[in-house]
Design a protein around this motif. Structure first.
Motif, PDB file in Angstrom:
ATOM      1  N   VAL A  98     -31.929 -11.386  10.878  1.00 52.45           N
ATOM      2  CA  VAL A  98     -31.290 -10.168  10.373  1.00 52.45           C
ATOM      3  C   VAL A  98     -31.148  -9.141  11.496  1.00 52.45           C
ATOM      4  O   VAL A  98     -30.110  -8.485  11.631  1.00 52.45           O
ATOM      5  CB  VAL A  98     -32.084  -9.605   9.174  1.00 52.45           C
ATOM      6  CG1 VAL A  98     -31.588  -8.238   8.775  1.00 52.45           C
ATOM      7  CG2 VAL A  98     -32.012 -10.563   8.001  1.00 52.45           C
ATOM      8  N   SER A  99     -32.172  -9.005  12.317  1.00 57.67           N
ATOM      9  CA  SER A  99     -32.095  -8.071  13.447  1.00 57.67           C
ATOM     10  C   SER A  99     -31.019  -8.480  14.434  1.00 57.67           C
ATOM     11  O   SER A  99     -30.286  -7.636  14.965  1.00 57.67           O
ATOM     12  CB  SER A  99     -33.440  -7.993  14.173  1.00 57.67           C
ATOM     13  OG  SER A  99     -34.416  -7.459  13.333  1.00 57.67           O
ATOM     14  N   PHE A 100     -30.919  -9.783  14.690  1.00 54.79           N
ATOM     15  CA  PHE A 100     -29.886 -10.264  15.608  1.00 54.79           C
ATOM     16  C   PHE A 100     -28.498  -9.935  15.081  1.00 54.79           C
ATOM     17  O   PHE A 100     -27.630  -9.478  15.827  1.00 54.79           O
ATOM     18  CB  PHE A 100     -30.025 -11.769  15.848  1.00 54.79           C
ATOM     19  CG  PHE A 100     -29.013 -12.301  16.813  1.00 54.79           C
ATOM     20  CD1 PHE A 100     -29.185 -12.112  18.176  1.00 54.79           C
ATOM     21  CD2 PHE A 100     -27.886 -12.969  16.366  1.00 54.79           C
ATOM     22  CE1 PHE A 100     -28.247 -12.588  19.071  1.00 54.79           C
ATOM     23  CE2 PHE A 100     -26.945 -13.444  17.254  1.00 54.79           C
ATOM     24  CZ  PHE A 100     -27.122 -13.250  18.614  1.00 54.79           C
ATOM     25  N   ILE A 101     -28.278 -10.157  13.792  1.00 57.71           N
ATOM     26  CA  ILE A 101     -26.977  -9.835  13.196  1.00 57.71           C
ATOM     27  C   ILE A 101     -26.708  -8.337  13.304  1.00 57.71           C
ATOM     28  O   ILE A 101     -25.608  -7.915  13.689  1.00 57.71           O
ATOM     29  CB  ILE A 101     -26.927 -10.315  11.732  1.00 57.71           C
ATOM     30  CG1 ILE A 101     -26.925 -11.842  11.681  1.00 57.71           C
ATOM     31  CG2 ILE A 101     -25.703  -9.748  11.006  1.00 57.71           C
ATOM     32  CD1 ILE A 101     -27.187 -12.413  10.307  1.00 57.71           C
ATOM     33  N   GLY A 102     -27.709  -7.528  13.000  1.00 65.71           N
ATOM     34  CA  GLY A 102     -27.542  -6.075  13.099  1.00 65.71           C
ATOM     35  C   GLY A 102     -27.243  -5.615  14.514  1.00 65.71           C
ATOM     36  O   GLY A 102     -26.357  -4.778  14.736  1.00 65.71           O
ATOM     37  N   HIS A 103     -27.973  -6.145  15.486  1.00 62.32           N
ATOM     38  CA  HIS A 103     -27.734  -5.774  16.886  1.00 62.32           C
ATOM     39  C   HIS A 103     -26.366  -6.243  17.362  1.00 62.32           C
ATOM     40  O   HIS A 103     -25.690  -5.540  18.118  1.00 62.32           O
ATOM     41  CB  HIS A 103     -28.838  -6.346  17.787  1.00 62.32           C
ATOM     42  CG  HIS A 103     -30.075  -5.541  17.780  1.00 62.32           C
ATOM     43  ND1 HIS A 103     -30.332  -4.527  18.667  1.00 62.32           N
ATOM     44  CD2 HIS A 103     -31.147  -5.587  16.953  1.00 62.32           C
ATOM     45  CE1 HIS A 103     -31.497  -3.986  18.420  1.00 62.32           C
ATOM     46  NE2 HIS A 103     -32.018  -4.619  17.374  1.00 62.32           N
ATOM     47  N   THR A 104     -25.973  -7.435  16.942  1.00 65.62           N
ATOM     48  CA  THR A 104     -24.649  -7.930  17.333  1.00 65.62           C
ATOM     49  C   THR A 104     -23.559  -7.027  16.771  1.00 65.62           C
ATOM     50  O   THR A 104     -22.619  -6.662  17.484  1.00 65.62           O
ATOM     51  CB  THR A 104     -24.453  -9.383  16.855  1.00 65.62           C
ATOM     52  OG1 THR A 104     -25.491 -10.199  17.418  1.00 65.62           O
ATOM     53  CG2 THR A 104     -23.113  -9.932  17.295  1.00 65.62           C
ATOM     54  N   LEU A 105     -23.676  -6.664  15.504  1.00 64.25           N
ATOM     55  CA  LEU A 105     -22.677  -5.771  14.912  1.00 64.25           C
ATOM     56  C   LEU A 105     -22.685  -4.402  15.594  1.00 64.25           C
ATOM     57  O   LEU A 105     -21.628  -3.801  15.802  1.00 64.25           O
ATOM     58  CB  LEU A 105     -22.918  -5.624  13.405  1.00 64.25           C
ATOM     59  CG  LEU A 105     -22.658  -6.882  12.582  1.00 64.25           C
ATOM     60  CD1 LEU A 105     -23.085  -6.658  11.132  1.00 64.25           C
ATOM     61  CD2 LEU A 105     -21.198  -7.290  12.670  1.00 64.25           C
ATOM     62  N   MET A 112     -16.062  -1.449  20.367  1.00 61.56           N
ATOM     63  CA  MET A 112     -14.835  -0.992  19.713  1.00 61.56           C
ATOM     64  C   MET A 112     -14.662   0.528  19.750  1.00 61.56           C
ATOM     65  O   MET A 112     -13.562   1.011  20.017  1.00 61.56           O
ATOM     66  CB  MET A 112     -14.819  -1.458  18.254  1.00 61.56           C
ATOM     67  CG  MET A 112     -14.640  -2.957  18.096  1.00 61.56           C
ATOM     68  SD  MET A 112     -14.798  -3.520  16.397  1.00 61.56           S
ATOM     69  CE  MET A 112     -13.495  -2.618  15.607  1.00 61.56           C
ATOM     70  N   VAL A 113     -15.717   1.286  19.462  1.00 56.57           N
ATOM     71  CA  VAL A 113     -15.562   2.739  19.310  1.00 56.57           C
ATOM     72  C   VAL A 113     -16.296   3.559  20.363  1.00 56.57           C
ATOM     73  O   VAL A 113     -16.162   4.769  20.388  1.00 56.57           O
ATOM     74  CB  VAL A 113     -16.005   3.198  17.893  1.00 56.57           C
ATOM     75  CG1 VAL A 113     -15.152   2.579  16.836  1.00 56.57           C
ATOM     76  CG2 VAL A 113     -17.477   2.939  17.655  1.00 56.57           C
ATOM     77  N   GLY A 114     -17.071   2.917  21.204  1.00 57.60           N
ATOM     78  CA  GLY A 114     -17.779   3.647  22.244  1.00 57.60           C
ATOM     79  C   GLY A 114     -19.218   3.940  21.853  1.00 57.60           C
ATOM     80  O   GLY A 114     -19.590   3.888  20.684  1.00 57.60           O
ATOM     81  N   ALA A 115     -20.009   4.263  22.863  1.00 54.57           N
ATOM     82  CA  ALA A 115     -21.445   4.457  22.664  1.00 54.57           C
ATOM     83  C   ALA A 115     -21.752   5.679  21.817  1.00 54.57           C
ATOM     84  O   ALA A 115     -22.625   5.638  20.947  1.00 54.57           O
ATOM     85  CB  ALA A 115     -22.145   4.569  24.012  1.00 54.57           C
ATOM     86  N   SER A 116     -21.056   6.782  22.034  1.00 55.64           N
ATOM     87  CA  SER A 116     -21.403   8.001  21.307  1.00 55.64           C
ATOM     88  C   SER A 116     -21.132   7.867  19.818  1.00 55.64           C
ATOM     89  O   SER A 116     -21.987   8.199  18.986  1.00 55.64           O
ATOM     90  CB  SER A 116     -20.655   9.203  21.888  1.00 55.64           C
ATOM     91  OG  SER A 116     -19.263   8.993  21.792  1.00 55.64           O
ATOM     92  N   THR A 117     -19.980   7.356  19.447  1.00 59.93           N
ATOM     93  CA  THR A 117     -19.658   7.197  18.024  1.00 59.93           C
ATOM     94  C   THR A 117     -20.565   6.167  17.368  1.00 59.93           C
ATOM     95  O   THR A 117     -21.047   6.373  16.249  1.00 59.93           O
ATOM     96  CB  THR A 117     -18.183   6.789  17.847  1.00 59.93           C
ATOM     97  OG1 THR A 117     -17.363   7.739  18.525  1.00 59.93           O
ATOM     98  CG2 THR A 117     -17.799   6.730  16.395  1.00 59.93           C
ATOM     99  N   ALA A 118     -20.839   5.060  18.069  1.00 60.02           N
ATOM    100  CA  ALA A 118     -21.721   4.035  17.503  1.00 60.02           C
ATOM    101  C   ALA A 118     -23.135   4.570  17.308  1.00 60.02           C
ATOM    102  O   ALA A 118     -23.783   4.248  16.309  1.00 60.02           O
ATOM    103  CB  ALA A 118     -21.745   2.801  18.402  1.00 60.02           C
ATOM    104  N   SER A 119     -23.620   5.401  18.217  1.00 65.87           N
ATOM    105  CA  SER A 119     -24.973   5.937  18.054  1.00 65.87           C
ATOM    106  C   SER A 119     -25.024   6.967  16.927  1.00 65.87           C
ATOM    107  O   SER A 119     -26.038   7.072  16.234  1.00 65.87           O
ATOM    108  CB  SER A 119     -25.478   6.552  19.360  1.00 65.87           C
ATOM    109  OG  SER A 119     -24.698   7.658  19.719  1.00 65.87           O
ATOM    110  N   ILE A 120     -23.937   7.705  16.713  1.00 65.00           N
ATOM    111  CA  ILE A 120     -23.902   8.641  15.590  1.00 65.00           C
ATOM    112  C   ILE A 120     -23.964   7.873  14.281  1.00 65.00           C
ATOM    113  O   ILE A 120     -24.724   8.212  13.369  1.00 65.00           O
ATOM    114  CB  ILE A 120     -22.640   9.523  15.653  1.00 65.00           C
ATOM    115  CG1 ILE A 120     -22.720  10.483  16.836  1.00 65.00           C
ATOM    116  CG2 ILE A 120     -22.463  10.307  14.358  1.00 65.00           C
ATOM    117  CD1 ILE A 120     -21.429  11.209  17.129  1.00 65.00           C
TER     118      ILE A 120
END
Length: 172
Positions: A98-105, A112-120
């Motif tokens: 489950v963690s691997f799937i979450g990290h991959t996504l 796709m959207v960049g680090a800042s948007t993904a971290s938000i």
């Protein structure tokens, strides 16, 4: 971003336990440290994912974590006791998948959207955890937690709408 962070803070369960100021200070510093390390991870991931596919990048990340975990067990060995290893192995394998799937996504999102948007969006994790707990184990949520989930959802919707508007302006 502030809306999502406020909503995430609202979803944290209230505790009736009392803690010393030393324990609270350690928790605050640990949370700030984790946030800083996660920000660096997202920035490094964004740079690496320009050249690598998210799946091998995630495998490398997991292998690094496994290596560092193994080293930490050598430095601070666990006390051996009578443990029921079968459920531990099953739980560990399930948790790892489950963690691997979450990290991959997450890494696909960074690509796709960049680090800042993904971290938000990633900061919405407490709200999603509370929502999943409510759905799966019927954990009761208090009013503040419910409002927090709503605030996080509103923040992500506003963030998505902002990205949609920007994409329309680029096309014009």
């Amino acid at each position: 971003m502030a809306i999502i962070l406020v909503g995430s803070a609202l979803t944290i369960p209230q505790s009736s336990a009392t803690y010393s100021s030393h324990t609270i200070a350690i928790g605050i510093f640990a949370s700030f440290g984790a946030g800083i390390v996660y920000a660096f991870y997202c920035i490094i991931a964004q740079k690496c994912l320009e050249k690598f596919h998210p799946v091998p990048f995630t495998w490398i990340s997991f292998a690094s974590t496994l290596l560092l975990s193994g080293v930490s067990l050598l430095l601070w060995p666990a006390k051996s006791g009578q443990l029921d290893w079968t459920p531990l192995w099953i739980g560990s394998i399930f948790s790892g998948l489950v963690s691997f799937i979450g990290h991959t996504l997450n890494n696909v999102g960074i690509r796709m959207v960049g680090a800042s948007t993904a971290s938000i969006i990633g900061s919405s994790s407490p709200a999603l955890t509370a929502l999943v707990a409510w759905i799966t184990i019927h954990k009761t949520l208090n009013v503040i937690q419910s409002v927090g989930i709503g605030v996080v959802t509103l923040g992500i919707a506003l963030l998505s709408a902002e990205g949609f508007v920007k994409s329309l302006k680029i096309r014009d």
